[in-house]
Every structure is written in C-alpha cells, then in structure tokens.
Write an enzyme that holds these catalytic residues in place. Sequence first.
Site, PDB file in Angstrom:
ATOM      1  N   LYS A  23     -12.804 -15.491 -19.724  1.00 44.13           N
ATOM      2  CA  LYS A  23     -11.604 -16.321 -19.947  1.00 44.13           C
ATOM      3  C   LYS A  23     -10.404 -15.711 -19.220  1.00 44.13           C
ATOM      4  O   LYS A  23      -9.662 -16.402 -18.528  1.00 44.13           O
ATOM      5  CB  LYS A  23     -11.299 -16.396 -21.440  1.00 44.13           C
ATOM      6  CG  LYS A  23      -9.915 -16.934 -21.782  1.00 44.13           C
ATOM      7  CD  LYS A  23      -9.675 -17.062 -23.279  1.00 44.13           C
ATOM      8  CE  LYS A  23      -9.202 -15.797 -23.908  1.00 44.13           C
ATOM      9  NZ  LYS A  23      -7.785 -15.491 -23.692  1.00 44.13           N
ATOM     10  N   ASN A  24     -10.239 -14.397 -19.341  1.00 46.15           N
ATOM     11  CA  ASN A  24      -9.015 -13.758 -18.819  1.00 46.15           C
ATOM     12  C   ASN A  24      -9.058 -13.508 -17.317  1.00 46.15           C
ATOM     13  O   ASN A  24      -8.112 -12.966 -16.750  1.00 46.15           O
ATOM     14  CB  ASN A  24      -8.713 -12.480 -19.597  1.00 46.15           C
ATOM     15  CG  ASN A  24      -8.300 -12.805 -21.019  1.00 46.15           C
ATOM     16  OD1 ASN A  24      -8.065 -13.971 -21.358  1.00 46.15           O
ATOM     17  ND2 ASN A  24      -8.242 -11.791 -21.858  1.00 46.15           N
ATOM     18  N   ARG A  92      -0.290 -19.116 -24.418  1.00 48.38           N
ATOM     19  CA  ARG A  92       0.687 -18.218 -23.777  1.00 48.38           C
ATOM     20  C   ARG A  92       0.342 -17.954 -22.309  1.00 48.38           C
ATOM     21  O   ARG A  92       1.202 -17.715 -21.481  1.00 48.38           O
ATOM     22  CB  ARG A  92       0.720 -16.878 -24.498  1.00 48.38           C
ATOM     23  CG  ARG A  92       1.080 -16.953 -25.937  1.00 48.38           C
ATOM     24  CD  ARG A  92       1.255 -15.565 -26.485  1.00 48.38           C
ATOM     25  NE  ARG A  92       2.466 -14.974 -25.944  1.00 48.38           N
ATOM     26  CZ  ARG A  92       2.541 -14.230 -24.856  1.00 48.38           C
ATOM     27  NH1 ARG A  92       1.453 -14.022 -24.148  1.00 48.38           N
ATOM     28  NH2 ARG A  92       3.677 -13.732 -24.433  1.00 48.38           N
ATOM     29  N   CYS A 116       3.119 -14.804 -30.962  1.00 47.53           N
ATOM     30  CA  CYS A 116       1.889 -15.382 -31.529  1.00 47.53           C
ATOM     31  C   CYS A 116       1.477 -14.472 -32.673  1.00 47.53           C
ATOM     32  O   CYS A 116       2.185 -13.535 -33.030  1.00 47.53           O
ATOM     33  CB  CYS A 116       0.807 -15.477 -30.459  1.00 47.53           C
ATOM     34  SG  CYS A 116       0.100 -13.887 -30.059  1.00 47.53           S
ATOM     35  N   ARG A 121       5.242 -10.376 -27.974  1.00 49.81           N
ATOM     36  CA  ARG A 121       4.739 -10.624 -26.618  1.00 49.81           C
ATOM     37  C   ARG A 121       5.812 -11.122 -25.654  1.00 49.81           C
ATOM     38  O   ARG A 121       5.755 -12.208 -25.095  1.00 49.81           O
ATOM     39  CB  ARG A 121       3.541 -11.564 -26.675  1.00 49.81           C
ATOM     40  CG  ARG A 121       2.446 -10.994 -27.587  1.00 49.81           C
ATOM     41  CD  ARG A 121       1.212 -11.791 -27.651  1.00 49.81           C
ATOM     42  NE  ARG A 121       0.425 -11.627 -26.429  1.00 49.81           N
ATOM     43  CZ  ARG A 121      -0.728 -12.270 -26.230  1.00 49.81           C
ATOM     44  NH1 ARG A 121      -1.167 -13.101 -27.140  1.00 49.81           N
ATOM     45  NH2 ARG A 121      -1.401 -12.108 -25.101  1.00 49.81           N
ATOM     46  N   ASP A 304      -8.739  -6.036 -27.205  1.00 49.96           N
ATOM     47  CA  ASP A 304      -9.470  -7.272 -27.532  1.00 49.96           C
ATOM     48  C   ASP A 304     -10.803  -7.001 -28.207  1.00 49.96           C
ATOM     49  O   ASP A 304     -11.490  -7.934 -28.615  1.00 49.96           O
ATOM     50  CB  ASP A 304      -9.702  -8.100 -26.259  1.00 49.96           C
ATOM     51  CG  ASP A 304      -8.407  -8.647 -25.721  1.00 49.96           C
ATOM     52  OD1 ASP A 304      -8.392  -9.149 -24.583  1.00 49.96           O
ATOM     53  OD2 ASP A 304      -7.386  -8.553 -26.429  1.00 49.96           O
ATOM     54  N   ILE A 326      -1.487  -1.344 -28.368  1.00 53.60           N
ATOM     55  CA  ILE A 326      -1.029  -2.375 -27.425  1.00 53.60           C
ATOM     56  C   ILE A 326      -0.137  -3.409 -28.105  1.00 53.60           C
ATOM     57  O   ILE A 326       0.956  -3.720 -27.618  1.00 53.60           O
ATOM     58  CB  ILE A 326      -2.235  -3.072 -26.754  1.00 53.60           C
ATOM     59  CG1 ILE A 326      -3.179  -2.063 -26.110  1.00 53.60           C
ATOM     60  CG2 ILE A 326      -1.738  -4.111 -25.738  1.00 53.60           C
ATOM     61  CD1 ILE A 326      -2.604  -1.285 -24.953  1.00 53.60           C
ATOM     62  N   ARG A 397     -11.170 -21.097 -28.523  1.00 52.80           N
ATOM     63  CA  ARG A 397     -10.282 -20.811 -27.378  1.00 52.80           C
ATOM     64  C   ARG A 397     -10.936 -19.818 -26.427  1.00 52.80           C
ATOM     65  O   ARG A 397     -10.685 -19.840 -25.234  1.00 52.80           O
ATOM     66  CB  ARG A 397      -8.972 -20.194 -27.884  1.00 52.80           C
ATOM     67  CG  ARG A 397      -8.155 -21.108 -28.735  1.00 52.80           C
ATOM     68  CD  ARG A 397      -6.796 -20.534 -28.979  1.00 52.80           C
ATOM     69  NE  ARG A 397      -6.173 -20.134 -27.711  1.00 52.80           N
ATOM     70  CZ  ARG A 397      -4.926 -19.696 -27.622  1.00 52.80           C
ATOM     71  NH1 ARG A 397      -4.197 -19.565 -28.700  1.00 52.80           N
ATOM     72  NH2 ARG A 397      -4.409 -19.372 -26.460  1.00 52.80           N
TER      73      ARG A 397
END
Length: 418
Positions: A23-24, A92, A116, A121, A304, A326, A397
């Site tokens: 996804k990223n 985002r 979020c 962020r 993550d 983070i 998502r």
Amino acid sequence: MAERIIIEGGVPLRGEVPVSGAKNAALPLMAASLLVPGKLVLENVPDLRDVQTMGRLLQYLGATCEGKGTLVVNSSDVTGWEAPYDLVKTMRASILVLGPLLARFGRAKVSQPGGCAIGARPINRHLSGLEALGANVRLEHGYVIAEADRLVGAEVVFEAPTVTGTENLIMAAVLAEGETTLVNTAREPEIVDLANALNAMGAKISGAGTGVITVQGVTSLTPVTYSVLPDRIEAGTYLIAAGVTGGTIKVVGCVPSHLRAVIDRLEKAGLHIQEGNDWVQASGSDGIRAVDVRTDPYPGFPTDMQAQFMVLMALSTGLSTITETIFEQRFMHVPELCRMGADITLSERKAVVRGVQRLSGAPVMATDLRASASLVLAGLGVENGITEISRVYHLDRGYDDLDEKLSSIGAKIWRAGG
Ligand code: EPZ
C-alpha cells in the site's frame, strides 16, 4: 448494523500466504502519475480502499485511472490542482499529490490532512522542504496553497525523517531546475521503489534508501510499466499470526531483507524462522518468549508492526516493554486487547506487557489500520472463543483479502452485516 469480522480462535494456522503489493508504495507511485503525461502502468497494485481513494482523487483532478491489480493511470488531461477536504479527510496520504502537482503545474491546493487516531501528524517538514525549492506556501481555511513558477533545486535538511515528506520532496525535485540534495531522509523500501520507478521514467535520483538523496532536475518524464514492491507489513503480520496461533505459515512473494528487524525480534521471541530469496516461513509451536521492542525509522523495527507484535507479547511467558517512538498515541489497540484479557499498562510512549496464558473472545472495535490487524491476530489467538470486530473498514484500507488469505490456511473467520 455495519460490517463486522467474526473469528473463532484456537486453530494453529498452517500453509502458504501470497503477499500483495505494498500500500505504502502504491500510493506514492499513483501520485507520481501526475508528474508524467501519458499512460503509467502500475502492476501488482493491492486492491485496497486507500488505493481506490487515491484513484478517485486522481480522477477528480482530471486523470483517468482504470483497472484493478494492474492500474493504468493517465494524467495527460489533468487540469485540476485542488485536492478537496472531503477526499483528503478519508486518507492522509492524499498529501502525496502536493509535490507532483506543484512540480508539473506550478501550483497546488491540498486540504491539510489533519490528525488521525495515531497522532497529530503535522506536515511542516513537507512544507518547509517545498519552500526551500522556491515554492510560496500558505495555509488558508484548512488548505495548503503552494505556488512556484519553477521549482529550483536546493539543499533540504529534514529535522527528522518523514516517509511521505521524503516522497513529496523527491517528486517535487525531479522536475526542478538543477540539483536538489535531501538530507536526513527516511530510508523505507517504499521510497526506493518510488525512486526506481521515477528513474525508469527518466528522472535522475541517487541515494534513495540512504539518508541523503540527490536529484538532478529534468525537463520531462516518459511513462513506463512498473511493478509495485511486496508489502513488508502485510508479510510481517502473517508471520506473527504463526506465533500467535502456534502454527507454521510460509509468506511467499515477499522481500526478506525488508523484514530484517521484524525477523530478528520474532526469532528472539522464540519463533523458528526459515527464509528463501522471496519467502519467509515462521513456526510458533514452541511457545513465545517476552522480548522488548522499540519502533524506529527504517531499517529499525517498523511502527506499523507495533500493534501486531504486542499481541504476540500478550501471549508470551514474561514481561516485555514496547516503546513507540514514531507516533505520540499509537496505542489505541491497548484498551481493546485488555478487554480480551491482555495485561498491558501504558505510560507515555511505553507499553509494559505481561504475558497471559490465554486471551478471551470479546466484541472489540477497530480504531486504525494496524490496530485492527492486531485485533484480528488476537481473535485468532483466543483458544476457544468468538471475537467480533466492528469498524472493519479500517482493516480494508490496508489489507488485501485478509480474511480469504487467513481462511485458506485454516482460520475460522467470516464477515457479517455490512
Ligand atoms: C508513513 O506515514 C506511512 N504512510 C505510515 O503508515 C507509517 O506509519 C509512517 O510513514 C512511518 O513513519 C504512508 O506511507 C502512506 P512520517 P507518514 O511523516 O509519512 C512526524 C500505515 O499504517 N512528522 O514518516 O505520514 C509525524 O507526526 C501508515 O500504513 C512531523 O512532525 O509518517 C510522525 O510522528 C500509518 N512533521 C513522524 O514524524 C512532518 O512534516 C513520522 O511521520 C512529517 C512528519
């Protein structure tokens, strides 16, 4: 009633799971289509809500975006330069159109993403980087408005690494005049994927994956066909499922070297790990040892994976400390895991996890993408009991076919409602 996922736990999962595209990586690659008129073909694109949202945003701007799995994005006819609030508020990562729009059209108006569930962020590092390249940036009525006749290469020093900030600056710099040096950049593999794709289109980027990236501006790019790299977070999530259920799972089509920090912690936790050039197998049949973990920018342990790893520690035989460096509040999964019988206490950015013999099934609520993955893992780890997860749209998502992939290796998981 909205869609829920129901899991009957206690089954040791056994078998092979294919990894989807990341996804990223897919999201910045889709945004990069704005830099180049013509048909950009992206292969191995995961079928996710966020990918669909980015597709809608590109279409809103005037691009075409067709296909599933293999996307054909054509931004030749893009005339728009505004990413509206009602699209950005759902994702985002929409901020990733800021750099390309500014580079290609000299202006961009993007709704500020806002916070979020996991933190405020801010995007200050994105904006100060674009200003260093000569953009005039102002904030008005919740929008970022950036303008520049022509971006000019410069040195940009990030106060601390930012993944999408690095990606935005790379995309802004590829069409700028002269050389840009980005210092203290993020080093994630998804950034390397973006740089590789842009270089295939004629950009001149070096150093991606290190802390210093140099970009020689070019006047135009030509579209290519590019395959999105495998999702290391999805892969890591399945490896943890082996530990949580006491089974053996082989994750195929991944890049083991992208999982080095995760594999290191899993081995210390007692999982038996084997790996090949494009697969990793984890076996959790010998119980779980408590190990401490601290999230860090890549190549450190990924934030993550923090929520997922916490479930493994919740079922360990000791006391472990999980430190989240983070994001300021990425522990929304903790109260839900405690309702399933986990023993976790929070203070500031630390979670102290005392392993328990077993978790118990319960109705729980997903709050963000990775928290929802941790609730699925917890449900799988419940020895005999039903777990019902609401707000599963968070899960959809970022995980492609999660329930089907888990069912294929023995999980009793199904959807209801919706
Ligand atoms: C990316 O988010 C990922 N999203 C996130 O994955 C991931 O958790 C994060 O990187 C890890 O760093 C995508 O790639 C689409 P950051 P990003 O900018 O770029 C602060 C998921 O689950 N910061 O690297 O938004 C920020 O608040 C998602 O797939 C500033 O202060 O993260 C955070 O504390 C969640 N100012 C830290 O830096 C800025 O201008 C790292 O943020 C930018 C960031």
